[in-house]
Scaffold this motif. Structure first.
Motif, PDB file in Angstrom:
ATOM      1  N   ALA A  62     -20.661  -8.301  -6.218  1.00  0.00           N
ATOM      2  CA  ALA A  62     -21.532  -7.689  -7.223  1.00  0.00           C
ATOM      3  C   ALA A  62     -21.847  -8.641  -8.368  1.00  0.00           C
ATOM      4  N   GLY A  74     -19.895 -15.757  -7.944  1.00  0.00           N
ATOM      5  CA  GLY A  74     -19.034 -14.711  -7.415  1.00  0.00           C
ATOM      6  C   GLY A  74     -17.784 -15.215  -6.714  1.00  0.00           C
ATOM      7  N   GLU A  94     -22.387  -4.005 -13.201  1.00  0.00           N
ATOM      8  CA  GLU A  94     -22.495  -2.720 -12.491  1.00  0.00           C
ATOM      9  C   GLU A  94     -22.275  -3.014 -11.018  1.00  0.00           C
ATOM     10  N   ARG A  95     -21.533  -2.135 -10.349  1.00  0.00           N
ATOM     11  CA  ARG A  95     -21.308  -2.304  -8.919  1.00  0.00           C
ATOM     12  C   ARG A  95     -21.307  -0.920  -8.284  1.00  0.00           C
ATOM     13  N   GLU A  99     -16.272   0.541  -5.467  1.00  0.00           N
ATOM     14  CA  GLU A  99     -16.068  -0.831  -4.981  1.00  0.00           C
ATOM     15  C   GLU A  99     -14.992  -1.524  -5.807  1.00  0.00           C
TER      16      GLU A  99
END
Length: 172
Positions: A62, A74, A94-95, A99
């Motif tokens: 994310a 990431g 935001e994911r 998660e």
């Protein structure tokens, strides 16, 4: 036909051989448009001794867009220290609901195959929606949850064995 694949332990020189990835992931070099947290802990063996020559790798799918200026968006890798300690600075954009904040791989001496796990934050309001946590027996889920310290960092210890063993996953 066998589905067994070859593997190799990380050997005695992983800290030197993988230093390039550690340098890419240095906390001071993190460029992100997302809020960040610090995740820290200790990697323990089955006797409760810290593992001082391991590598902890984290993937944050994310966070890739928020870290587009990074050489490897990431991605984090850090060696454990003399007391088995590790620390990672993670972007927390935001994911999707439920998660994990990161997918984690442990490379350590004696492991002929690295181990996969995931870490969630205790104050994530969407934990109940996690399809990953739903697959884990309720009494073992705590091994995947980082607890917030008074200083705002998150503590998550990784146990390779014992009744405290962190949940590890097989990916097919």
């Amino acid at each position: 036909m066998s589905k067994i694949t070859t593997s190799q332990t990380i050997g005695p020189f992983s800290h030197e051989g993988w230093q390039w990835a550690v340098d890419f992931c240095a906390a001071g070099r993190l460029e992100t448009s997302a809020p960040t947290i610090v995740l820290h802990g200790v990697l323990y063996d089955g006797d409760g001794n810290p593992i001082d020559d391991a590598q902890i790798e984290a993937w944050l799918p994310a966070a890739a867009a928020a870290e587009s200026a990074q050489e490897i968006p990431g991605f984090r890798r850090t060696p454990t220290g003399k007391a088995g300690e590790f620390s990672l600075r993670l972007s927390v954009p935001e994911r999707p609901a439920g998660e994990p904040v990161a997918y984690v791989t442990v490379f350590a001496r004696g492991l002929t195959k690295h181990q996969f796990t995931a870490v969630f934050l205790e104050d994530d309001a969407t934990l109940a929606a996690s399809a990953i946590l739903a697959q884990v027996p309720a009494e073992r889920r705590d091994t995947l949850i980082a607890r917030k310290d008074a200083d705002g960092t998150y503590r998550w210890d990784i146990w390779m064995q014992t009744d405290k063993e962190t949940v590890f996953f097989d990916y097919a």
